[in-house]
Design an enzyme around this catalytic site. Structure first.
Site, PDB file in Angstrom:
ATOM      1  N   TYR A  16       0.815  -1.220   0.000  1.00  9.33           N
ATOM      2  CA  TYR A  16       0.000   0.000   0.000  1.00  9.33           C
ATOM      3  C   TYR A  16       0.851   1.274   0.000  1.00  9.33           C
ATOM      4  O   TYR A  16       0.616   2.169   0.796  1.00  9.33           O
ATOM      5  CB  TYR A  16      -0.939   0.022   1.215  1.00  9.33           C
ATOM      6  CG  TYR A  16      -1.675  -1.279   1.447  1.00  9.33           C
ATOM      7  CD1 TYR A  16      -2.678  -1.680   0.561  1.00  9.33           C
ATOM      8  CD2 TYR A  16      -1.357  -2.096   2.519  1.00  9.33           C
ATOM      9  CE1 TYR A  16      -3.353  -2.866   0.761  1.00  9.33           C
ATOM     10  CE2 TYR A  16      -2.024  -3.298   2.711  1.00  9.33           C
ATOM     11  CZ  TYR A  16      -3.017  -3.679   1.834  1.00  9.33           C
ATOM     12  OH  TYR A  16      -3.674  -4.854   2.038  1.00  9.33           O
ATOM     13  N   TYR A 144     -13.126  -6.604   5.985  1.00  9.29           N
ATOM     14  CA  TYR A 144     -11.938  -6.714   5.131  1.00  9.29           C
ATOM     15  C   TYR A 144     -11.712  -8.191   4.811  1.00  9.29           C
ATOM     16  O   TYR A 144     -11.694  -9.025   5.713  1.00  9.29           O
ATOM     17  CB  TYR A 144     -10.693  -6.138   5.823  1.00  9.29           C
ATOM     18  CG  TYR A 144      -9.452  -6.389   4.994  1.00  9.29           C
ATOM     19  CD1 TYR A 144      -9.183  -5.604   3.871  1.00  9.29           C
ATOM     20  CD2 TYR A 144      -8.590  -7.447   5.273  1.00  9.29           C
ATOM     21  CE1 TYR A 144      -8.088  -5.858   3.063  1.00  9.29           C
ATOM     22  CE2 TYR A 144      -7.492  -7.710   4.470  1.00  9.29           C
ATOM     23  CZ  TYR A 144      -7.244  -6.911   3.367  1.00  9.29           C
ATOM     24  OH  TYR A 144      -6.158  -7.173   2.561  1.00  9.29           O
ATOM     25  N   ASP A 245     -14.700 -15.657   7.661  1.00 12.37           N
ATOM     26  CA  ASP A 245     -13.303 -15.351   7.346  1.00 12.37           C
ATOM     27  C   ASP A 245     -12.538 -15.264   8.664  1.00 12.37           C
ATOM     28  O   ASP A 245     -12.536 -14.236   9.329  1.00 12.37           O
ATOM     29  CB  ASP A 245     -13.242 -14.034   6.563  1.00 12.37           C
ATOM     30  CG  ASP A 245     -11.812 -13.619   6.236  1.00 12.37           C
ATOM     31  OD1 ASP A 245     -10.877 -14.227   6.770  1.00 12.37           O
ATOM     32  OD2 ASP A 245     -11.650 -12.657   5.452  1.00 12.37           O
ATOM     33  N   LYS A 274      -2.928 -16.584   7.684  1.00 11.14           N
ATOM     34  CA  LYS A 274      -2.063 -15.900   8.650  1.00 11.14           C
ATOM     35  C   LYS A 274      -1.372 -16.854   9.647  1.00 11.14           C
ATOM     36  O   LYS A 274      -0.346 -17.404   9.318  1.00 11.14           O
ATOM     37  CB  LYS A 274      -2.840 -14.778   9.322  1.00 11.14           C
ATOM     38  CG  LYS A 274      -3.194 -13.684   8.299  1.00 11.14           C
ATOM     39  CD  LYS A 274      -3.485 -12.351   8.916  1.00 11.14           C
ATOM     40  CE  LYS A 274      -3.399 -11.247   7.887  1.00 11.14           C
ATOM     41  NZ  LYS A 274      -4.702 -10.747   7.437  1.00 11.14           N
TER      42      LYS A 274
HETATM   43  C1  LIG Z   1      -5.176 -10.602   6.038  1.00  7.01           C
HETATM   44  C2  LIG Z   1      -6.580 -10.947   5.785  1.00  7.01           C
HETATM   45  C3  LIG Z   1      -6.998 -11.428   4.518  1.00  7.01           C
HETATM   46  C4  LIG Z   1      -6.065 -11.540   3.334  1.00  7.01           C
HETATM   47  O1  LIG Z   1      -5.011 -12.436   3.542  1.00  7.01           O
HETATM   48  P1  LIG Z   1      -3.692 -12.331   2.639  1.00  7.01           P
HETATM   49  O2  LIG Z   1      -2.899 -13.519   3.037  1.00  7.01           O
HETATM   50  O3  LIG Z   1      -3.042 -11.023   2.991  1.00  7.01           O
HETATM   51  O4  LIG Z   1      -4.122 -12.364   1.214  1.00  7.01           O
HETATM   52  C5  LIG Z   1      -8.333 -11.760   4.365  1.00  7.01           C
HETATM   53  N1  LIG Z   1      -9.209 -11.645   5.378  1.00  7.01           N
HETATM   54  C6  LIG Z   1      -8.846 -11.198   6.597  1.00  7.01           C
HETATM   55  C7  LIG Z   1      -9.860 -11.113   7.689  1.00  7.01           C
HETATM   56  C8  LIG Z   1      -7.519 -10.823   6.836  1.00  7.01           C
HETATM   57  O5  LIG Z   1      -7.169 -10.350   8.044  1.00  7.01           O
END
Ligand SMILES: *Cc1c(COP(=O)(O)O)cnc(C)c1O
Length: 424
Positions: A16, A144, A245, A274
């Protein structure tokens, strides 16, 4: 030889940032335990776990060992027509930990891709079971879900990159972000917009995608478990899939193994990433139920139409297996509970600072919501001077340290946040 910062500035994108007026970057040469080492030898206590991922800290002997033994066997092999023990063992362990209805695993190469796959699963499912009109996607404001196009399209339409790409992005439905805070009373009006939408349009809606409990990059908001419970009930009532998510929250961060547990619900599809690989390599996973997999197999394509080159990379699977084994051993529960307690106590004084709007803590996440946007480069430098690595954004100064952080290290982080926030 020293790291060539000029070259970096002229030729390498960072997340970014502008290539013409980039923010400063700090050269890191080593990381061990909960410390990052700068090229000049200074050490920084890590408040970020490298964006939620390095939950066991850096240079972890067991994770190192898992990677090196796998490396001597094979670094990579394609996953089309081939399988291997690291993938099988990882998925076996994963299925022991996730909610019992989730039984099928797609190994993706990043969180954003895991979200793309989840959306594909939902759409292909409805195609397969003959409800081809169910194509609309619903998500929450302040949500997000990643940076690729389909993931971007379900992120908050104002705070994210929607405005830049609006002609290219499908126009999905957005619900207001829930207003009831995690610890406060629940206001049932939070669910009214979803009730109304489903009453009108459930026939066309494929899925609702949300971050359970913790809305991360949309503002580090912690919302009420009854909201999540209500969404689950409405999804069941109106035959809409729920995609959770858990990429940021999975594996203990919010105080539960998965944030869905705060509401005792299980999603139809779940995304992990993550912390999955303990912060070592890029790896993510999308899990779904038998029923979803059955529907997908009935769709015109007959299979799930995704297959990245580095799918189920053996090194990533091997280190992820060891990482989630450590999680399964359970020490994270005391670690996260202790971090939560200490964050609550030591960040509380920040609430009195003029520039601080609110202090929030959940699990191993500590947040100062500032009244105004902060100057990231300036604050970053002030944190580095104080020997800590904390990366603010927008109006948020927040930490989500490795679970293995010591109480003395955590105090340094909290104290630095207090000092830096008091100079804002
Ligand atoms: C970081 C994140 C993503 C994206 O993951 P990347 O490995 O950076 O592509 C999607 N959803 C949530 C909630 C996140 O924190």
């Amino acid at each position: 030889m020293s790291i060539n910062l000029d070259f970096d500035r002229q030729h390498i994108w960072h997340p970014y940032t502008s290539m013409l007026t980039p923010l400063p970057v700090y050269p890191i040469v080593r990381a061990d335990g909960c410390e990052l080492e700068l090229e000049d030898g200074r050490k920084l206590i890590d408040g970020t776990a490298s964006w939620w991922s390095a939950v066991h800290g850096y240079n972890h002997p067991r994770l190192n060992q898992a990677i090196s033994s796998q490396l001597s066997q094979m670094a990579h092999v394609m996953f089309g027509g081939i399988t291997h023990q690291p993938a099988v063992a990882l998925c076996q362990q994963l299925l022991k930990m996730v909610p019992a209805n989730l039984s099928k695993v797609f190994l993706a190469d990043s969180g954003s891709i895991a979200v793309e796959v989840a959306l594909k699963m939902a759409l292909q499912y409805w195609q397969g079971v003959g409800q081809t009109q169910k194509t609309r996607l619903v998500s929450l404001r302040k949500g997000y879900h990643g940076d690729t196009f389909a993931a971007m399209a379900v992120c908050d339409p104002h705070d994210s990159m929607h405005s830049m790409f609006s002609q290219l992005l499908p126009q999905h439905d957005f619900l207001p972000a829930p207003q009831s805070a995690f610890a406060g009373p629940f206001d049932d009006n939070d669910l009214t917009p979803l009730r109304d939408l489903l009453r009108r349009s459930a026939n066309d809606i494929a899925a609702i995608t949300l971050e359970p409990i913790v809305q991360g990059y949309g503002g580090m908001r912690f919302y009420h478990p009854d909201y999540l419970r209500g969404v689950r009930e409405l999804c069941d009532q109106y035959q809409v899939l729920l995609i959770a998510d858990e990429i940021a929250t999975g594996f203990g961060r919010s105080g539960k193994l998965f944030a869905c547990e705060h509401a005792a619900i299980t999603p139809d599809i779940m995304c992990l990433g993550k912390a999955l690989s303990g912060g070592y390599l890029t790896l993510a996973a999308t899990l779904c139920s038998d029923e979803i997999a059955r529907g997908i197999s009935l769709s015109a394509a007959g299979g799930l139409m995704h297959g990245p080159t580095f799918m189920a990379n053996p090194l990533a699977c091997a280190v992820a297996l060891e990482s989630i084994r450590i999680i399964a051993e359970g020490h994270w529960q005391q670690q996260v509970a202790a971090i939560e307690q200490q964050l609550s106590a030591e960040l509380a004084p920040c609430a009195k600072l003029a520039a601080v709007k609110q202090v929030r803590v959940l699990g191993a996440i500590g947040v100062l919501e500032m009244r105004q946007k902060v100057d990231v480069a300036k604050l970053q430098a002030e944190f580095v001077e104080r020997g800590v690595w904390i990366r603010p954004f927008n109006n948020l100064i927040y930490i989500m340290p490795p679970f293995t952080i010591s109480s003395a290290q955590l105090s340094r982080l909290c104290w630095s946040m207090y000092e830096v926030a008091s100079s804002c």
